[in-house]
Motif scaffolding. Structure first.
Motif, PDB file in Angstrom:
ATOM      1  N   MET A   1       0.826  -1.190   0.000  1.00  0.00           N
ATOM      2  CA  MET A   1       0.000   0.000   0.000  1.00  0.00           C
ATOM      3  C   MET A   1       0.873   1.257   0.000  1.00  0.00           C
ATOM      4  O   MET A   1       0.639   2.166  -0.764  1.00  0.00           O
ATOM      5  N   MET A   2       1.846   1.329   0.896  1.00  0.00           N
ATOM      6  CA  MET A   2       2.713   2.500   0.965  1.00  0.00           C
ATOM      7  C   MET A   2       3.954   2.285   0.093  1.00  0.00           C
ATOM      8  O   MET A   2       4.575   1.227   0.160  1.00  0.00           O
ATOM      9  N   PRO A   3       4.303   3.276  -0.716  1.00  0.00           N
ATOM     10  CA  PRO A   3       5.483   3.113  -1.562  1.00  0.00           C
ATOM     11  C   PRO A   3       6.762   3.078  -0.726  1.00  0.00           C
ATOM     12  O   PRO A   3       6.823   3.638   0.375  1.00  0.00           O
ATOM     13  N   ASP A   4       7.779   2.450  -1.262  1.00  0.00           N
ATOM     14  CA  ASP A   4       9.074   2.386  -0.596  1.00  0.00           C
ATOM     15  C   ASP A   4       9.770   3.735  -0.751  1.00  0.00           C
ATOM     16  O   ASP A   4      10.094   4.149  -1.868  1.00  0.00           O
ATOM     17  N   LEU A   5       9.964   4.426   0.332  1.00  0.00           N
ATOM     18  CA  LEU A   5      10.549   5.762   0.294  1.00  0.00           C
ATOM     19  C   LEU A   5      12.039   5.751   0.593  1.00  0.00           C
ATOM     20  O   LEU A   5      12.696   6.795   0.529  1.00  0.00           O
ATOM     21  N   GLY A   6      12.558   4.602   0.972  1.00  0.00           N
ATOM     22  CA  GLY A   6      13.985   4.473   1.226  1.00  0.00           C
ATOM     23  C   GLY A   6      14.457   5.340   2.364  1.00  0.00           C
ATOM     24  O   GLY A   6      13.785   5.512   3.374  1.00  0.00           O
ATOM     25  N   LYS A   7      15.622   5.937   2.159  1.00  0.00           N
ATOM     26  CA  LYS A   7      16.226   6.737   3.230  1.00  0.00           C
ATOM     27  C   LYS A   7      15.497   8.063   3.479  1.00  0.00           C
ATOM     28  O   LYS A   7      15.756   8.742   4.459  1.00  0.00           O
ATOM     29  N   TYR A   8      14.578   8.424   2.582  1.00  0.00           N
ATOM     30  CA  TYR A   8      13.851   9.688   2.735  1.00  0.00           C
ATOM     31  C   TYR A   8      12.496   9.516   3.417  1.00  0.00           C
ATOM     32  O   TYR A   8      11.732  10.468   3.524  1.00  0.00           O
ATOM     33  N   ALA A   9      12.203   8.325   3.885  1.00  0.00           N
ATOM     34  CA  ALA A   9      10.891   8.039   4.468  1.00  0.00           C
ATOM     35  C   ALA A   9      10.565   8.972   5.636  1.00  0.00           C
ATOM     36  O   ALA A   9       9.452   9.513   5.704  1.00  0.00           O
ATOM     37  N   ASP A  10      11.505   9.172   6.530  1.00  0.00           N
ATOM     38  CA  ASP A  10      11.247  10.042   7.688  1.00  0.00           C
ATOM     39  C   ASP A  10      10.926  11.466   7.257  1.00  0.00           C
ATOM     40  O   ASP A  10       9.984  12.086   7.754  1.00  0.00           O
ATOM     41  N   ALA A  11      11.698  11.997   6.333  1.00  0.00           N
ATOM     42  CA  ALA A  11      11.483  13.374   5.873  1.00  0.00           C
ATOM     43  C   ALA A  11      10.145  13.514   5.150  1.00  0.00           C
ATOM     44  O   ALA A  11       9.394  14.469   5.387  1.00  0.00           O
ATOM     45  N   VAL A  12       9.831  12.564   4.295  1.00  0.00           N
ATOM     46  CA  VAL A  12       8.587  12.634   3.530  1.00  0.00           C
ATOM     47  C   VAL A  12       7.382  12.489   4.451  1.00  0.00           C
ATOM     48  O   VAL A  12       6.435  13.279   4.370  1.00  0.00           O
ATOM     49  N   LEU A  13       7.407  11.499   5.328  1.00  0.00           N
ATOM     50  CA  LEU A  13       6.267  11.281   6.220  1.00  0.00           C
ATOM     51  C   LEU A  13       6.085  12.421   7.212  1.00  0.00           C
ATOM     52  O   LEU A  13       4.954  12.815   7.514  1.00  0.00           O
ATOM     53  N   SER A  14       7.177  12.978   7.703  1.00  0.00           N
ATOM     54  CA  SER A  14       7.041  14.115   8.624  1.00  0.00           C
ATOM     55  C   SER A  14       6.517  15.347   7.878  1.00  0.00           C
ATOM     56  O   SER A  14       5.743  16.123   8.443  1.00  0.00           O
TER      57      SER A  14
END
Length: 51
Positions: free
Chosen positions: A1-14
């Motif tokens: 369901m959620m795309p793989d954001l890799g190392k940027y996941a924290d920045a994108v989700l925040s």
């Protein structure tokens, strides 16, 4: 369901979280302001009606 954001996941989700929070705050402020203005306009109309 959620795309793989890799190392940027924290920045994108925040960023999403902050954006959603700001939109919610703006909507709440708009609703509050609208209620205040409706009450103010009703008060003015009552004053004009009663002369």
């Amino acid at each position: 369901m959620m795309p793989d954001l890799g190392k940027y996941a924290d920045a994108v989700l925040s960023s999403y979280a902050v954006s959603i929070l700001l939109i919610a705050v703006l909507v709440a402020m708009s609703i509050r302001r609208s209620r205040k203005m409706k009450a103010y306009l009703a008060q003015i109309e009552e004053r004009v009606k009663n002369g």
